[in-house]
Design an enzyme around this catalytic site. Structure first.
Site, PDB file in Angstrom:
ATOM      1  N   TYR A 166      25.243 -23.316   9.934  1.00  0.00           N
ATOM      2  CA  TYR A 166      24.888 -23.335   8.514  1.00  0.00           C
ATOM      3  C   TYR A 166      23.374 -23.395   8.330  1.00  0.00           C
ATOM      4  O   TYR A 166      22.801 -22.646   7.520  1.00  0.00           O
ATOM      5  CB  TYR A 166      25.549 -24.536   7.842  1.00  0.00           C
ATOM      6  CG  TYR A 166      25.404 -24.579   6.347  1.00  0.00           C
ATOM      7  CD1 TYR A 166      26.153 -23.735   5.528  1.00  0.00           C
ATOM      8  CD2 TYR A 166      24.543 -25.482   5.726  1.00  0.00           C
ATOM      9  CE1 TYR A 166      26.039 -23.778   4.149  1.00  0.00           C
ATOM     10  CE2 TYR A 166      24.419 -25.540   4.354  1.00  0.00           C
ATOM     11  CZ  TYR A 166      25.165 -24.686   3.574  1.00  0.00           C
ATOM     12  OH  TYR A 166      25.037 -24.735   2.202  1.00  0.00           O
ATOM     13  N   ALA A 168      21.031 -22.478  10.419  1.00  0.00           N
ATOM     14  CA  ALA A 168      20.416 -21.217  10.839  1.00  0.00           C
ATOM     15  C   ALA A 168      20.574 -20.154   9.766  1.00  0.00           C
ATOM     16  O   ALA A 168      19.638 -19.396   9.481  1.00  0.00           O
ATOM     17  CB  ALA A 168      21.042 -20.737  12.148  1.00  0.00           C
ATOM     18  N   SER A 169      21.759 -20.096   9.154  1.00  0.00           N
ATOM     19  CA  SER A 169      21.989 -19.086   8.115  1.00  0.00           C
ATOM     20  C   SER A 169      21.109 -19.332   6.896  1.00  0.00           C
ATOM     21  O   SER A 169      20.558 -18.396   6.319  1.00  0.00           O
ATOM     22  CB  SER A 169      23.467 -19.072   7.705  1.00  0.00           C
ATOM     23  OG  SER A 169      23.834 -20.233   6.983  1.00  0.00           O
TER      24      SER A 169
END
Length: 256
Positions: A166, A168-169
């Site tokens: 999450y 990283a996104s």
């Protein structure tokens, strides 16, 4: 940009933050295109939004990770409404897990590639695909004088325990935002991001009471944020034509 009579596309718009923004914008005269995967919730959302208003609201069932569906959906929206003025990339999921779970110096569990990739696909690839299609129509529609893309990030973009995928996104969403603002500004398209903290939604209300209390204690204001406060933040970005390439953190001073 004046919200009145603008066509606003909202992904993940059938519930939660997406629906709250749609409700706020339609009260100000906008026309709304809702994209979601949940058929029943889309029907309910359209029914509620169209009560006591003449503004146009249309729902579209599409998977934002599927390139063909995204291309087709945005083409249909542009035909149905005649323009795409604003896109709010709101669709997102979580699949929380530790990178590695250790017991007695033994790794007993690891985040799977499916857990990682599914979140990246929706939260980052979906933003890319929808942003690309919206920008295309904003540029090519000769009757559109300006455009805006708002990407929903998160305070977790700085990193958070148990959320490798999450975080990283959402960090990627911030990078897309600043890059697109630089690329699309010449076409009179602004791009911005919002990074909410913990917001009072059905998801947070379904958490254990102890977990809710712990998160509330981590904020400076002593409460969760409301969906209306996020909608108000989006409204500020829409109406302030000098705001682009930046992200607003609206988190109640939470410490993660």
């Amino acid at each position: 940009m004046n919200i009145n009579n603008k066509t606003i596309v909202i992904t993940g718009g059938a519930q939660g933050l997406g629906f709250a923004m749609a409700k706020s914008f339609i009260e100000q005269g906008a026309n709304i295109a809702l994209i979601d995967m949940c058929v029943n919730q889309l029907d309910e959302a359209v029914h509620e939004l169209t009560t006591n208003t003449d503004n146009k609201v249309v729902s579209y069932i599409a998977d934002v990770t599927n390139e063909e569906q995204v291309i087709s959906t945005f083409k249909t929206i542009n035909t149905d409404f005649g323009s795409i003025d604003i896109l709010i990339n709101n669709a997102g999921i979580t699949r929380d897990a530790m990178l590695v779970k250790v017991k007695e110096q033994k790794v007993v569990e690891r985040m799977s590639i499916n857990q990682f990739k599914s979140v990246i696909d929706v939260n980052l690839t979906g933003v890319f695909l929808c942003g690309r299609e919206a920008a295309t129509y904003m540029i090519e529609n000769k009757n559109t004088s300006e455009g805006l893309i708002i990407n929903m990030s998160s305070i977790c973009h700085v990193g958070n325990v148990g959320q490798t995928n999450y975080a990283a996104s959402k960090a990627g969403v911030v990078a897309l935002t600043t890059t697109w603002a630089k690329e699309l500004g010449r076409y009179n398209i602004r791009v911005a991001a919002i990074a909410p903290g913990v917001i009072d939604t059905q998801m947070t209300r379904s958490m254990k009471q102890q977990a809710q209390e712990r998160m509330i204690q981590g904020t400076s204001v002593g409460r969760f944020g409301s969906t209306n406060e996020i909608a108000h933040t989006a409204q500020y970005i829409i109406e302030n034509d000098f705001f682009t390439g930046r992200m607003i953190e609206i988190d109640g001073g939470i410490r993660i």
